[in-house]
Structure formats: structure tokens, C-alpha cells
Write a protein that holds these residues in place. Structure first.
Motif, mmCIF file in Angstrom:
data_model
loop_
_atom_site.group_PDB
_atom_site.id
_atom_site.type_symbol
_atom_site.label_atom_id
_atom_site.label_comp_id
_atom_site.label_asym_id
_atom_site.label_seq_id
_atom_site.Cartn_x
_atom_site.Cartn_y
_atom_site.Cartn_z
ATOM 1 N N PHE A 155 2.580 7.844 11.673
ATOM 2 C CA PHE A 155 1.906 6.556 11.781
ATOM 3 C C PHE A 155 1.177 6.227 10.482
ATOM 4 C CE2 PHE A 155 -1.914 4.085 12.467
ATOM 5 C CZ PHE A 155 -1.404 2.958 13.079
ATOM 6 N N VAL A 156 0.465 7.207 9.931
ATOM 7 C CA VAL A 156 -0.303 6.985 8.697
ATOM 8 C C VAL A 156 0.626 6.599 7.549
ATOM 9 C CG1 VAL A 156 -1.763 8.127 6.965
ATOM 10 C CG2 VAL A 156 -2.262 8.398 9.402
ATOM 11 N N THR A 157 1.793 7.217 7.477
ATOM 12 C CA THR A 157 2.769 6.865 6.441
ATOM 13 C C THR A 157 3.198 5.409 6.587
ATOM 14 O OG1 THR A 157 3.565 9.140 6.305
ATOM 15 C CG2 THR A 157 5.047 7.421 5.491
ATOM 16 N N LEU A 158 3.518 4.995 7.813
ATOM 17 C CA LEU A 158 3.903 3.604 8.059
ATOM 18 C C LEU A 158 2.740 2.655 7.781
ATOM 19 C CD1 LEU A 158 5.957 4.120 11.326
ATOM 20 C CD2 LEU A 158 6.858 3.407 9.098
ATOM 21 N N ARG A 159 1.546 3.053 8.191
ATOM 22 C CA ARG A 159 0.350 2.233 7.957
ATOM 23 C C ARG A 159 0.127 2.015 6.466
ATOM 24 N NH1 ARG A 159 -4.845 5.485 8.205
ATOM 25 N NH2 ARG A 159 -3.989 5.940 6.163
ATOM 26 N N ASP A 160 0.255 3.081 5.682
ATOM 27 C CA ASP A 160 0.045 2.975 4.238
ATOM 28 C C ASP A 160 1.107 2.084 3.587
ATOM 29 O OD1 ASP A 160 -2.173 4.588 4.503
ATOM 30 O OD2 ASP A 160 -1.205 6.378 3.683
ATOM 31 N N SER A 161 2.338 2.200 4.038
ATOM 32 C CA SER A 161 3.407 1.345 3.530
ATOM 33 C C SER A 161 3.119 -0.114 3.852
ATOM 34 C CB SER A 161 4.748 1.775 4.140
ATOM 35 O OG SER A 161 5.767 0.889 3.769
ATOM 36 N N TRP A 162 2.642 -0.361 5.059
ATOM 37 C CA TRP A 162 2.309 -1.720 5.496
ATOM 38 C C TRP A 162 1.195 -2.295 4.634
ATOM 39 C CZ3 TRP A 162 -0.357 -3.119 10.735
ATOM 40 C CH2 TRP A 162 -0.138 -4.471 11.038
ATOM 41 N N ALA A 163 0.125 -1.509 4.441
ATOM 42 C CA ALA A 163 -1.011 -1.978 3.642
ATOM 43 C C ALA A 163 -0.582 -2.252 2.196
ATOM 44 C CB ALA A 163 -2.142 -0.961 3.689
ATOM 45 N N THR A 164 0.273 -1.386 1.653
ATOM 46 C CA THR A 164 0.767 -1.584 0.289
ATOM 47 C C THR A 164 1.583 -2.870 0.194
ATOM 48 O OG1 THR A 164 0.763 0.788 -0.127
ATOM 49 C CG2 THR A 164 2.175 -0.559 -1.549
ATOM 50 N N SER A 165 2.390 -3.144 1.222
ATOM 51 C CA SER A 165 3.198 -4.365 1.200
ATOM 52 C C SER A 165 2.318 -5.610 1.315
ATOM 53 C CB SER A 165 4.264 -4.346 2.295
ATOM 54 O OG SER A 165 3.695 -4.459 3.569
ATOM 55 N N ILE A 166 1.217 -5.496 2.037
ATOM 56 C CA ILE A 166 0.270 -6.615 2.123
ATOM 57 C C ILE A 166 -0.371 -6.859 0.757
ATOM 58 C CG2 ILE A 166 -1.921 -7.389 3.111
ATOM 59 C CD1 ILE A 166 -1.057 -5.943 5.720
ATOM 60 N N ASP A 167 -0.755 -5.769 0.086
ATOM 61 C CA ASP A 167 -1.331 -5.890 -1.253
ATOM 62 C C ASP A 167 -0.346 -6.571 -2.210
ATOM 63 O OD1 ASP A 167 -3.631 -4.577 -0.386
ATOM 64 O OD2 ASP A 167 -2.994 -2.627 -1.171
ATOM 65 N N ALA A 168 0.931 -6.175 -2.130
ATOM 66 C CA ALA A 168 1.949 -6.761 -3.007
ATOM 67 C C ALA A 168 2.128 -8.249 -2.700
ATOM 68 C CB ALA A 168 3.276 -6.018 -2.848
ATOM 69 N N PHE A 169 2.117 -8.601 -1.409
ATOM 70 C CA PHE A 169 2.235 -10.008 -1.026
ATOM 71 C C PHE A 169 1.053 -10.809 -1.573
ATOM 72 C CE2 PHE A 169 1.282 -13.524 1.863
ATOM 73 C CZ PHE A 169 2.485 -14.214 1.825
#
Length: 126
Positions: free
Chosen positions: A77-91
Motif C-alpha cells: 500500500f505504501v508503495t502505491l501511495r508514494d507513487s500516487w503522491a509523486t504523480s500528483i506532484d508531477a501533475f
């Protein structure tokens, strides 16, 4: 694009009714559902015709990313969460560039954000 919020609401409702597949992720998955709705709303708001509204949407999505980073769960879950947060930052980064006229990275960032959002929602859906 007008149907996106309704579809997102329906998907989140199904997610909330179905619960998470692992007992240790129930709380995290409930928080993900709420944040997924907010992220979808921000993406919709970003396409606003005014720079002020777009800037407000980007400020909101940055706040959402910080909330997401605070959601805890198992390692996967933490791996997916971190990927999600990173994609939000990129957006958010590409969105700010778009406000100043450089729209070259917005589509890729939007796609990455949708993919990361779908991945974490799928993890929480049994």
C-alpha cells in the motif's frame, strides 16, 4: 468531462461498500476513497478557463498530496501511495507550467496521475 465526477462518485461508493481485501488496510482504503474523489475534482477544476481557478485547483491538489502521504498501511500500500503522491506532484508541476503557457507535459502528467489513482483504488477493491 462532465460525467467524470458522477462516475468517480459511483466508483468510490462501490469501493466504500465493498471494503478492502486486507484487514490491515481498511482504514487506509477508506481514506484513499475520499482522496480519490478530491483528486478527480481537482483535475476537473484545473481545466477551468481562468488562471486563478486553475491555480486554486493546483493548490488544492498539493494539499491532497500531503494528506495522502500521511495515510499508513502495509508495504505494498505504501508503495502505491508514494507513487500516487509523486504523480500528483508531477501533475501540479506541469499544471503550473501550463498556466504560464507551456502545456507540453500536462497530458503525460494527467495520464500518470490517472494510472496511479487507478492502481491504488484497485488495490483497495476486493
Amino acid at each position: 468531462m462532465k460525467k467524470l465526477p458522477a462516475l468517480t462518485t459511483l466508483a468510490v461508493g462501490i469501493l466504500l461498500l465493498s471494503g478492502c481485501s486486507q484487514a490491515s488496510t481498511i482504514a487506509a482504503c477508506g481514506q484513499v476513497a475520499a482522496q480519490a474523489v478530491q483528486v478527480s475534482g481537482v483535475i476537473e477544476s484545473f481545466s477551468s478557463p481562468t488562471p486563478e481557478a486553475a491555480q486554486a485547483a493546483l493548490a488544492e491538489v498539493k494539499t491532497v498530496a500531503e494528506k495522502i502521504r500521511g495515510i499508513d498501511g502495509p508495504a505494498e500500500f505504501v508503495t502505491l501511495r508514494d507513487s500516487w503522491a509523486t504523480s500528483i506532484d508531477a501533475f501540479a508541476t506541469e499544471g503550473e507550467k501550463a498556466i504560464t503557457g507551456d502545456v507540453s507535459g500536462v497530458d503525460a502528467a494527467s495520464t500518470q496521475l490517472r494510472t496511479a489513482t487507478d492502481a491504488i483504488v484497485a488495490y483497495c477493491t476486493p
